[in-house]
Design a protein around this motif. Structure first.
Motif, short mmCIF file in Angstrom:
data_model
loop_
_atom_site.label_atom_id
_atom_site.label_comp_id
_atom_site.label_asym_id
_atom_site.label_seq_id
_atom_site.Cartn_x
_atom_site.Cartn_y
_atom_site.Cartn_z
N TYR A 310 0.84 -1.22 0.00
CA TYR A 310 0.00 0.00 0.00
C TYR A 310 0.86 1.25 0.00
O TYR A 310 0.43 2.31 -0.41
N GLU A 327 -6.45 3.08 3.09
CA GLU A 327 -5.14 2.42 3.24
C GLU A 327 -4.06 3.39 3.70
O GLU A 327 -3.06 2.98 4.29
N GLU A 354 -3.56 -7.41 -0.87
CA GLU A 354 -3.06 -6.14 -1.37
C GLU A 354 -3.11 -6.24 -2.90
O GLU A 354 -2.57 -7.20 -3.47
#
Ligand SMILES: Cc1cc2nc3c(=O)[nH]c(=O)nc-3n(C[C@H](O)[C@H](O)[C@H](O)COP(=O)(O)OP(=O)(O)OC[C@H]3O[C@@H](n4cnc5c(N)ncnc54)[C@H](O)[C@@H]3O)c2cc1C
Length: 520
Positions: A310, A327, A354
């Motif tokens: 992220y 995020e 992710e």
């Protein structure tokens, strides 16, 4: 020093029968006996002291990880007689040895070499703004002394820093360096031994001894064989026992449901000396701020299976393919609470994915280990030419719709309208970009407890443990993760755990060696 005189006037612990008897009669005259006194111990008003000590040192340190060994080095170098005990069989089991190696400094020579302008004031204002509940005086001690620790490990011990200086969430400039963590721990433990400190393993600290004024004067320890030792500390006791990650009851009390999240920290992080600290009047703050860390592949055994994607723009979706958080807020209590409400995998338990495109993949690969992508994590990625196919491969039916909405928002208004994500990772990081360049990738991400930086004790600017009235408990010091809340408050900046552990350990060790002996 009046409390030190009080302590010695009470004639603490002399070991011989007559002296012990004399002591018993003095302390027996104090206020109500302690409920916690055991066999061979004497009730001493609010505290408990033994009838006889088995051993004595100037400074007794519980915990031979990064903070404890730095404290041992500092205390021994300043002339103190030091014993360090550790419940494990080697300091290589410590979290300092197992960690990612990110280590935080302020205005370090490496920052200066790279033209990064930094100052203690900037560090303090960044950290107070981000952490909210830190102690400014402790931040200043850290800022003023961190380059002494940098010089020790870098110039004297030869620790190598790799790559560039990294920017953690909450920092307005890059400050965090990266090293080999096992090497860091090895060097500081060997340096402590070379200064004359004794390190004894397979010995667990259990309780604190103190006089009627709660001045700490030693510890009760237990060897793995079961033999108990009452060890006198003539100057100070330093607690450097890490966190509570291996105490499910404490974790559950902080966040119901969270004890199902596995811990990957040092197995010695049992919180025994947290209980001992509370028994003597310290208060464990920040329970509602406890959080899990993320970015490990399920079944994680080493940092070879770790990727914080992220940071490079990836979004995080649950097992059905739905996003559930902004995020960019990075790991925190709010994020862990949201995570606990997501569907679980029958095999891997709590986990998410992710999701990234080729552009984010390239950024992560360029960053490399331990946070970005490396050969071993690339092998764990699931890839596809479009989000429909990726969703089918990872059994997440809503993935394509989630990504279409996210990408449309970011392209149209520059941020995600569902959870409000505007940046990659908060203050000082770039704006989010649409994830539209094929191929697309998914990395399975399981949460875990590595540390509890926001949930611990407050200390003063000398690292003296504080009671719940913010008054120092004489001769009791805390360094490392056990007091990390004093430095990071509610939000963690990565690298501060090992950076502050080493720096404040070294500083505090030196201070304690300067104290008068209470039994002089
Ligand atoms: C996988 C992982 C990755 C991490 N990555 C980073 C990172 O990159 N950068 C960063 O800054 N932080 C990181 N952290 C957190 C950081 O490693 C720790 O917060 C920090 O090293 C704690 O230092 P410490 O000296 O307080 O504890 P430790 O280094 O763990 O030392 C504590 C020692 O005390 C001993 N002990 C505990 N209780 C007792 C007792 N009652 N009696 C005797 N001995 C006892 C333990 O056995 C242990 O050896 C990470 C942690 C993990 C687990």
């Amino acid at each position: 020093m009046s409390q030190q005189k009080d302590l010695s006037r009470r004639g603490f612990l002399l070991g011989t029968g007559a002296a012990a008897l004399a002591l018993s009669s003095v302390v027996a005259g104090c206020s109500a006996p302690s409920a916690s006194a055991g066999a061979g111990e004497v009730n001493a008003g609010k505290g408990t002291i033994p009838e006889a000590w088995d051993e004595e040192y100037d400074i007794v340190i519980v915990g031979a990880g990064g903070a404890g060994c730095a404290a041992a080095y500092g205390a021994a170098k300043a002339g103190g007689g030091v014993l360090v005990i550790d419940s494990q069989s080697s300091s290589q089991s410590s979290s300092t040895a197992l960690c990612g190696g990110y280590t935080y400094f302020v205005n370090s020579p490496l920052q200066q070499e790279q033209g990064i302008e930094d100052s203690i004031d900037l560090f303090v204002s960044d950290t107070l703004a981000y952490g909210q509940s830190c102690k400014e005086e402790v931040l200043r001690t850290y800022g003023e002394h961190c380059n002494e620790y940098y010089a020790l490990v870098t110039d004297e011990l030869g620790l190598q820093w790799t790559g560039s200086v990294n920017q953690s969430p909450g920092c307005s400039v890059p400050r965090t360096l990266v090293c080999d963590p096992a090497e860091h721990q090895r060097l500081i433990a060997e340096a402590a031994l070379a200064q004359g400190a004794e390190i004894r393993y397979q010995t667990t600290g259990r309780r604190l001894f103190s006089d009627g004024n709660r001045v700490v004067c030693g510890i009760l320890a237990e060897e793995d064989s079961g033999r108990e030792l009452r060890i006198k500390a003539k100057k100070a006791v330093i607690l450097a026992t890490g966190g509570i990650t291996h105490n499910p009851e404490m974790i559950e009390e902080c966040m119901p449901g969270a004890s199902q999240i596995p811990a990957h920290s040092c197995v010695g992080h049992t919180g025994i000396m947290h209980n001992a600290s509370m028994e003597i009047g310290c208060q464990m703050y920040g329970r509602p701020w406890i959080y899990a860390t993320e970015a490990k592949y399920p079944g994680y055994t080493s940092m070879d299976q770790y990727a914080e994607l992220y940071i490079y723009g990836a979004v995080e979706v649950n097992l059905t393919g739905d996003r559930y958080i902004d995020e960019s807020i990075y790991w925190c209590n709010e994020r862990t609470r949201a995570l606990l409400k997501q569907p679980t995998d029958p095999v891997d338990g709590i986990c998410t994915w992710e999701i990234l495109d080729q552009t984010a993949y390239d950024l992560a690969l360029a960053a490399g280990p331990p946070i970005g992508l490396q050969e071993s994590t690339v092998e764990l990625l699931v890839s596809a030419d479009n989000y429909e196919e990726l969703g089918e491969k990872i059994l997440s039916p809503n993935l394509a719709a989630t990504m279409a909405k996210y990408n449309d928002d970011v392209a149209r208004v520059g941020y995600d309208t569902v959870f409000g994500r505007e940046t990659m990772l908060g203050v000082g990081t770039g704006p989010v970009a649409p994830l539209v360049t094929p191929p697309f990738y998914a990395f399975k991400n399981a949460p875990h407890f590595d540390y509890n930086p926001a949930t611990s004790f407050y200390v003063d600017e000398q690292c003296r443990a504080l009671n719940s009235f913010d008054e120092p408990i004489e001769r009791l010091y805390q360094v490392g993760e056990i007091m990390l809340r004093s430095v990071i408050g509610n939000h963690y900046q990565y690298g501060l755990a090992t950076g502050a552990g080493g720096t404040l350990g070294l500083y505090c060790g030196g201070l304690t060696a300067e104290l008068d002996n209470w039994d002089a």
